[in-house]
Design a protein around this motif. Structure first.
Motif, PDB file in Angstrom:
ATOM      1  N   GLN A 176     -45.909  31.230   5.473  1.00 52.66           N
ATOM      2  CA  GLN A 176     -46.735  31.323   4.281  1.00 52.66           C
ATOM      3  C   GLN A 176     -46.520  30.154   3.317  1.00 52.66           C
ATOM      4  OE1 GLN A 176     -49.149  33.796   3.626  1.00 52.66           O
ATOM      5  NE2 GLN A 176     -48.743  34.112   5.816  1.00 52.66           N
ATOM      6  N   GLY A 177     -45.426  29.455   3.416  1.00 55.21           N
ATOM      7  CA  GLY A 177     -45.181  28.314   2.534  1.00 55.21           C
ATOM      8  C   GLY A 177     -44.050  27.454   3.086  1.00 55.21           C
ATOM      9  N   CYS A 178     -44.217  26.117   2.952  1.00 53.80           N
ATOM     10  CA  CYS A 178     -43.226  25.186   3.511  1.00 53.80           C
ATOM     11  C   CYS A 178     -43.012  24.030   2.543  1.00 53.80           C
ATOM     12  CB  CYS A 178     -43.699  24.632   4.863  1.00 53.80           C
ATOM     13  SG  CYS A 178     -43.981  25.895   6.127  1.00 53.80           S
ATOM     14  N   ARG A 179     -41.743  23.623   2.466  1.00 58.75           N
ATOM     15  CA  ARG A 179     -41.397  22.480   1.626  1.00 58.75           C
ATOM     16  C   ARG A 179     -40.213  21.764   2.264  1.00 58.75           C
ATOM     17  NH1 ARG A 179     -40.236  24.717  -3.563  1.00 58.75           N
ATOM     18  NH2 ARG A 179     -38.128  25.117  -2.809  1.00 58.75           N
ATOM     19  N   TYR A 180     -40.298  20.416   2.264  1.00 52.52           N
ATOM     20  CA  TYR A 180     -39.191  19.620   2.791  1.00 52.52           C
ATOM     21  C   TYR A 180     -38.968  18.431   1.864  1.00 52.52           C
ATOM     22  CZ  TYR A 180     -36.189  16.898   5.876  1.00 52.52           C
ATOM     23  OH  TYR A 180     -35.142  16.204   6.394  1.00 52.52           O
ATOM     24  N   ALA A 181     -37.705  18.280   1.438  1.00 51.94           N
ATOM     25  CA  ALA A 181     -37.316  17.178   0.552  1.00 51.94           C
ATOM     26  C   ALA A 181     -38.189  17.156  -0.699  1.00 51.94           C
ATOM     27  CB  ALA A 181     -37.361  15.844   1.283  1.00 51.94           C
ATOM     28  N   GLN A 182     -38.341  18.331  -1.319  1.00 59.24           N
ATOM     29  CA  GLN A 182     -39.061  18.512  -2.582  1.00 59.24           C
ATOM     30  C   GLN A 182     -40.573  18.311  -2.463  1.00 59.24           C
ATOM     31  OE1 GLN A 182     -37.033  15.755  -5.247  1.00 59.24           O
ATOM     32  NE2 GLN A 182     -35.639  17.361  -5.927  1.00 59.24           N
ATOM     33  N   LYS A 183     -41.089  18.175  -1.251  1.00 62.17           N
ATOM     34  CA  LYS A 183     -42.526  17.984  -1.071  1.00 62.17           C
ATOM     35  C   LYS A 183     -43.109  19.197  -0.358  1.00 62.17           C
ATOM     36  CE  LYS A 183     -42.504  12.929  -0.863  1.00 62.17           C
ATOM     37  NZ  LYS A 183     -42.863  11.726  -0.059  1.00 62.17           N
ATOM     38  N   ILE A 184     -44.045  19.871  -1.019  1.00 63.77           N
ATOM     39  CA  ILE A 184     -44.732  21.013  -0.407  1.00 63.77           C
ATOM     40  C   ILE A 184     -45.780  20.466   0.560  1.00 63.77           C
ATOM     41  CG2 ILE A 184     -46.183  23.026  -0.821  1.00 63.77           C
ATOM     42  CD1 ILE A 184     -44.850  23.319  -3.518  1.00 63.77           C
ATOM     43  N   GLN A 185     -45.714  20.937   1.779  1.00 66.76           N
ATOM     44  CA  GLN A 185     -46.624  20.439   2.806  1.00 66.76           C
ATOM     45  C   GLN A 185     -47.226  21.615   3.567  1.00 66.76           C
ATOM     46  OE1 GLN A 185     -44.201  17.849   5.171  1.00 66.76           O
ATOM     47  NE2 GLN A 185     -43.915  16.339   3.555  1.00 66.76           N
ATOM     48  N   LYS A 186     -48.313  21.339   4.256  1.00 65.49           N
ATOM     49  CA  LYS A 186     -48.970  22.363   5.053  1.00 65.49           C
ATOM     50  C   LYS A 186     -48.065  22.731   6.229  1.00 65.49           C
ATOM     51  CE  LYS A 186     -53.419  23.400   7.206  1.00 65.49           C
ATOM     52  NZ  LYS A 186     -54.752  22.869   7.553  1.00 65.49           N
ATOM     53  N   ALA A 255     -32.875  14.079   4.699  1.00 65.37           N
ATOM     54  CA  ALA A 255     -33.294  13.394   3.477  1.00 65.37           C
ATOM     55  C   ALA A 255     -32.175  13.321   2.447  1.00 65.37           C
ATOM     56  CB  ALA A 255     -34.517  14.080   2.889  1.00 65.37           C
ATOM     57  N   GLY A 256     -31.327  14.318   2.381  1.00 71.27           N
ATOM     58  CA  GLY A 256     -30.263  14.346   1.378  1.00 71.27           C
ATOM     59  C   GLY A 256     -29.541  15.669   1.425  1.00 71.27           C
ATOM     60  N   ILE A 257     -28.671  15.879   0.464  1.00 76.98           N
ATOM     61  CA  ILE A 257     -27.881  17.100   0.414  1.00 76.98           C
ATOM     62  C   ILE A 257     -28.404  18.005  -0.696  1.00 76.98           C
ATOM     63  CG2 ILE A 257     -25.817  16.015   1.370  1.00 76.98           C
ATOM     64  CD1 ILE A 257     -24.721  15.786  -1.462  1.00 76.98           C
ATOM     65  N   GLY A 258     -28.125  19.292  -0.533  1.00 77.38           N
ATOM     66  CA  GLY A 258     -28.572  20.256  -1.528  1.00 77.38           C
ATOM     67  C   GLY A 258     -29.801  21.012  -1.071  1.00 77.38           C
ATOM     68  N   ALA A 259     -30.000  22.188  -1.643  1.00 74.74           N
ATOM     69  CA  ALA A 259     -31.125  23.043  -1.245  1.00 74.74           C
ATOM     70  C   ALA A 259     -32.466  22.385  -1.535  1.00 74.74           C
ATOM     71  CB  ALA A 259     -31.021  24.398  -1.951  1.00 74.74           C
ATOM     72  N   HIS A 260     -32.552  21.611  -2.614  1.00 72.85           N
ATOM     73  CA  HIS A 260     -33.830  21.002  -2.980  1.00 72.85           C
ATOM     74  C   HIS A 260     -34.226  19.870  -2.031  1.00 72.85           C
ATOM     75  CE1 HIS A 260     -30.788  18.455  -4.789  1.00 72.85           C
ATOM     76  NE2 HIS A 260     -31.686  17.495  -4.926  1.00 72.85           N
ATOM     77  N   MET A 261     -33.238  19.312  -1.268  1.00 73.65           N
ATOM     78  CA  MET A 261     -33.552  18.237  -0.317  1.00 73.65           C
ATOM     79  C   MET A 261     -33.661  18.735   1.119  1.00 73.65           C
ATOM     80  SD  MET A 261     -33.968  15.597  -2.146  1.00 73.65           S
ATOM     81  CE  MET A 261     -33.977  14.303  -0.905  1.00 73.65           C
ATOM     82  N   THR A 308     -35.335  39.576   1.794  1.00 77.40           N
ATOM     83  CA  THR A 308     -34.089  38.877   1.461  1.00 77.40           C
ATOM     84  C   THR A 308     -34.358  37.402   1.191  1.00 77.40           C
ATOM     85  OG1 THR A 308     -33.605  38.395   3.795  1.00 77.40           O
ATOM     86  CG2 THR A 308     -32.673  40.420   2.873  1.00 77.40           C
ATOM     87  N   GLU A 309     -33.470  36.841   0.376  1.00 79.30           N
ATOM     88  CA  GLU A 309     -33.441  35.393   0.159  1.00 79.30           C
ATOM     89  C   GLU A 309     -32.182  34.865   0.858  1.00 79.30           C
ATOM     90  OE1 GLU A 309     -33.047  32.132  -3.490  1.00 79.30           O
ATOM     91  OE2 GLU A 309     -33.546  34.243  -3.904  1.00 79.30           O
ATOM     92  N   ASN A 310     -32.368  33.865   1.728  1.00 73.59           N
ATOM     93  CA  ASN A 310     -31.282  33.405   2.592  1.00 73.59           C
ATOM     94  C   ASN A 310     -31.014  31.923   2.359  1.00 73.59           C
ATOM     95  OD1 ASN A 310     -31.112  35.851   4.723  1.00 73.59           O
ATOM     96  ND2 ASN A 310     -33.261  35.423   4.230  1.00 73.59           N
ATOM     97  N   ARG A 311     -29.752  31.612   2.190  1.00 74.82           N
ATOM     98  CA  ARG A 311     -29.337  30.213   2.089  1.00 74.82           C
ATOM     99  C   ARG A 311     -28.477  29.888   3.309  1.00 74.82           C
ATOM    100  NH1 ARG A 311     -28.854  27.181  -3.099  1.00 74.82           N
ATOM    101  NH2 ARG A 311     -30.521  28.001  -4.416  1.00 74.82           N
ATOM    102  N   ILE A 312     -28.900  28.874   4.040  1.00 72.65           N
ATOM    103  CA  ILE A 312     -28.217  28.476   5.276  1.00 72.65           C
ATOM    104  C   ILE A 312     -27.667  27.066   5.080  1.00 72.65           C
ATOM    105  CG2 ILE A 312     -28.463  28.059   7.737  1.00 72.65           C
ATOM    106  CD1 ILE A 312     -30.749  30.060   7.779  1.00 72.65           C
ATOM    107  N   ILE A 457     -32.700  25.948   4.018  1.00 73.27           N
ATOM    108  CA  ILE A 457     -31.832  25.330   5.029  1.00 73.27           C
ATOM    109  C   ILE A 457     -31.485  23.929   4.529  1.00 73.27           C
ATOM    110  CG2 ILE A 457     -31.599  24.634   7.440  1.00 73.27           C
ATOM    111  CD1 ILE A 457     -33.793  26.673   8.116  1.00 73.27           C
ATOM    112  N   PHE A 458     -30.189  23.638   4.367  1.00 69.56           N
ATOM    113  CA  PHE A 458     -29.814  22.347   3.780  1.00 69.56           C
ATOM    114  C   PHE A 458     -28.382  21.976   4.164  1.00 69.56           C
ATOM    115  CE2 PHE A 458     -28.788  25.782   0.925  1.00 69.56           C
ATOM    116  CZ  PHE A 458     -27.519  25.484   0.462  1.00 69.56           C
ATOM    117  N   PHE A 459     -28.029  20.724   3.850  1.00 74.95           N
ATOM    118  CA  PHE A 459     -26.681  20.195   4.078  1.00 74.95           C
ATOM    119  C   PHE A 459     -25.968  20.082   2.731  1.00 74.95           C
ATOM    120  CE2 PHE A 459     -28.907  19.047   7.838  1.00 74.95           C
ATOM    121  CZ  PHE A 459     -27.977  18.885   8.843  1.00 74.95           C
ATOM    122  N   LYS A 460     -24.635  20.144   2.784  1.00 78.39           N
ATOM    123  CA  LYS A 460     -23.877  20.000   1.544  1.00 78.39           C
ATOM    124  C   LYS A 460     -22.936  18.798   1.545  1.00 78.39           C
ATOM    125  CE  LYS A 460     -19.847  22.869   2.646  1.00 78.39           C
ATOM    126  NZ  LYS A 460     -18.994  23.977   2.172  1.00 78.39           N
TER     127      LYS A 460
END
Length: 607
Positions: A176-186, A255-261, A308-312, A457-460
């Motif tokens: 229903q919704g996708c975003r990668y490296a702060q960019k919402i994409q189809k 792209a980077g570290i953190g949930a937003h990236m 649920t909200e999941n952080r991986i 899904i992100f790296f730290k």
């Protein structure tokens, strides 16, 4: 009268006439026997202890002591060298942390495969006519009782593929919704459908099929949407990215570290449309894997529950190898390089790809069919049905048992591989109740609690250490250990090898050459002013018979008064032979050291 060393005297014994000289060239021929060569080697070698064994001035007991000591030390050195050799052969490889850290920009973001546990939608199942071909295929997909090969069905992949596409939830409805490296994409630009052992699933950042398979399966190839801006590039664990990496290429790098990236997705399970589930619950299955591999969702995927909200948090596990270990056989280094792979379906080697191809081959050989998600080289290959379930389940169970040796897949890991570990944290999903709101969530709170899951899904960490395979015990190390042991026990070195070669080859060869030259120059040399006396001596030593068969009487004409006197030639011949024997005896004594050595020191072995 004095004679030179080159002169030998023959003196008349009874007639008082005088003395005659016959002069010979003194030339002692130096032959080198095997024992003499060995003795000279022992006296001159750099190996410890042998010079005492070769010193003839020592007693037998003293020489025997050094000989026994030498062989004892040789035995000990051979024992320790054999231990070093066994270690070299048995454990040539060491695995350790690479001292150079890997930046996350040099590795791809993991391939993310998500499956709805619902394998068939209710509305599609209710539209299937009873006792029809579609009903048989649906029962097989849902693992329901019933014969798969009833009616006119012959197990064609085209029939199964048609039913899978029509009965399972499509990716555009689940995502229903996708975003990668702060960019919402189809979402359909980022994900593509893929067949797994859980049915039709959706995968992100996987290598394109043209770069994954040896022969592109055009019948099953995913056709991207016309407005898809992303272009596929090639990536392999050993070679890395091929070509330039851009924001419009995939597989994407990190792209980077953190949930937003990282990657953020909103999933809709549509629980009300469940017909048959792969588990006893509802929700999603998620797996992070190598972008070049086909995922095994049934065995290794993790659950993502609805509401649920999941952080991986992702941690890569990177394995690489030094190219120096290529010289070792695969059984010793326990890994396979890319150019050594012999896969017939997948283009990139990995243990998972090898095991899947092996499993498909064994099932096809023993059951005459393959499961619908397994590698298929032709479109019309027979797909296993419920009638074949007993056969293929038995084969899969035999492969899974590690103790089984009749049916097994021996697949070594790749020397260059990457996998991803997950650390999942979960919280209840509440939509619209707080000031902070995820912009990708468009559903109301009631629907979201029962159908929706939010995943980050992100790296730290920016840098990671890889596990590197290298030489534990290379040839240089082995040679150094051997040299150290031989030097410790025997004083042996590379120059000692040269000494052995010299005494075995060059010294006997040049001694033989000198011997031949000495033999050629061993003929007696007679001074010109005594040639007549020599011929006279020779004629009387070897007299010639007269015509009547009688020997002439030996005559000698004196040079002083011209009178003719009868000579005693037998006595002179005896004197000549005696002098020759004395010369030969002296040579033998010198060659074999038969004379008593002169004792000039209290330590005769230094003589």
């Amino acid at each position: 009268m004095m004679w030179t060393p080159n002169e030998r005297k023959i003196q008349k014994s009874n007639n008082g006439i005088g003395t005659r000289l016959i002069r010979f060239e003194k030339n002692e021929i130096s032959k080198i026997s095997l024992s003499e060569n060995l003795r000279e080697y022992c006296l001159n070698t750099t190996i410890h202890g042998l010079k005492y064994a070769g010193t003839v001035s020592l007693s037998i007991v003293e020489r025997g002591f050094f000989i026994v000591s030498f062989f004892l030390v040789v035995t000990l050195s051979i024992y320790f060298i054999s231990n070093v050799y066994q270690k070299w052969q048995s454990t040539p490889i060491i695995i350790g942390l690479n001292p150079i850290a890997t930046n996350i920009k040099d590795i791809p973001f993991p391939a993310v495969t998500i499956c709805n546990m619902n394998q068939a939608r209710r509305w599609a199942a209710e539209r299937v006519k009873p006792n029809s071909l579609e009903q048989d295929v649906l029962n097989s997909i849902c693992s329901l009782d019933g014969e798969f090969n009833t009616s006119s069905y012959v197990g064609k992949w085209s029939n199964v593929r048609k039913m899978l596409l029509s009965s399972t939830q499509p990716c555009d409805q689940m995502l229903q919704g996708c975003r990668y490296a702060q960019k919402i994409q189809k979402c359909m630009h980022m994900f593509q459908p893929v067949l797994t052992d859980e049915g039709l699933c959706c995968t992100f950042n996987s290598v394109d099929q043209a770069h994954m398979l040896q022969h592109e399966d055009k019948a099953n190839a995913y056709i991207p949407e016309a407005d898809n801006p992303f272009e596929p590039i090639e990536w392999t664990p050993e070679g890395g990215f091929v070509g330039s990496i851009t924001n419009a290429s995939f597989p994407r790098n990190i792209a980077g570290i953190g949930a937003h990236m990282g990657l953020t997705v909103v999933l809709d399970a549509n629980v009300s449309d469940y017909y048959c589930s792969s588990t006893s619950s509802y929700g999603f299955k998620l797996l992070l894997h190598n972008p070049t591999e086909t995922p095994k969702m049934a065995d290794f995927a993790s659950y993502v529950m609805v509401g649920t909200e999941n952080r991986i948090i992702v941690t890569p596990r990177i394995s690489d190898a030094s190219f120096l270990i290529r010289k070792f056989v695969q059984g010793q280094r326990q890994c396979v390089f890319a150019n050594e792979a012999n896969l017939s379906y997948f283009k990139t080697y990995s243990r998972n790809n090898c095991e899947m191809e092996c499993e498909a081959r064994l099932i096809q050989e023993n059951c005459g069919c393959v499961l619908y998600y397994m590698p298929k080289l032709t479109e019309d290959v027979k797909i296993c049905s419920q009638a074949d379930a007993h056969c293929y389940e038995e084969i899969r169970t035999s492969i899974a048992f590690t103790s089984n040796t009749s049916l097994m897949c021996t697949c070594l890991p790749g020397c260059f591989e990457i996998s991803y570990a997950m650390d999942i944290s979960t919280a209840d999903l509440c939509v619209g109740k707080f000031q902070v709101r995820e912009e990708l969530l468009t559903q109301n709170d009631s629907y979201a609690r029962h159908n929706v899951a939010l995943v980050y899904i992100f790296f730290k960490d920016t840098y990671f250490r890889s596990f590197s395979k290298g030489e534990l015990f290379g040839f240089t190390d082995f040679l150094s250990n051997i040299g150290g042991l031989l030097g410790l026990f025997l004083g042996f070195s590379i120059i000692s090898v040269a000494e052995v070669l010299y005494f075995l080859t060059l010294r006997p060869y040049f001694a033989k050459r000198r011997e031949r030259k000495s033999q050629a120059a061993a003929a007696p040399v007679i001074p010109r002013d005594h040639e007549r006396d020599f011929h006279v001596f020779y004629n009387h030593v070897m007299p010639q018979k007269d015509t009547n068969g009688t020997l002439p009487q030996a005559r000698y004409k004196s040079q002083t008064d011209g009178t003719t006197t009868t000579r005693d030639w037998p006595s002179e011949l005896k004197l000549f032979i005696t002098s020759r024997v004395a010369i030969a005896t002296k040579w033998v004594e010198n060659a074999f050291r038969l004379q008593e050595p002169k004792k000039v020191s209290t330590f005769p072995f230094y003589e």
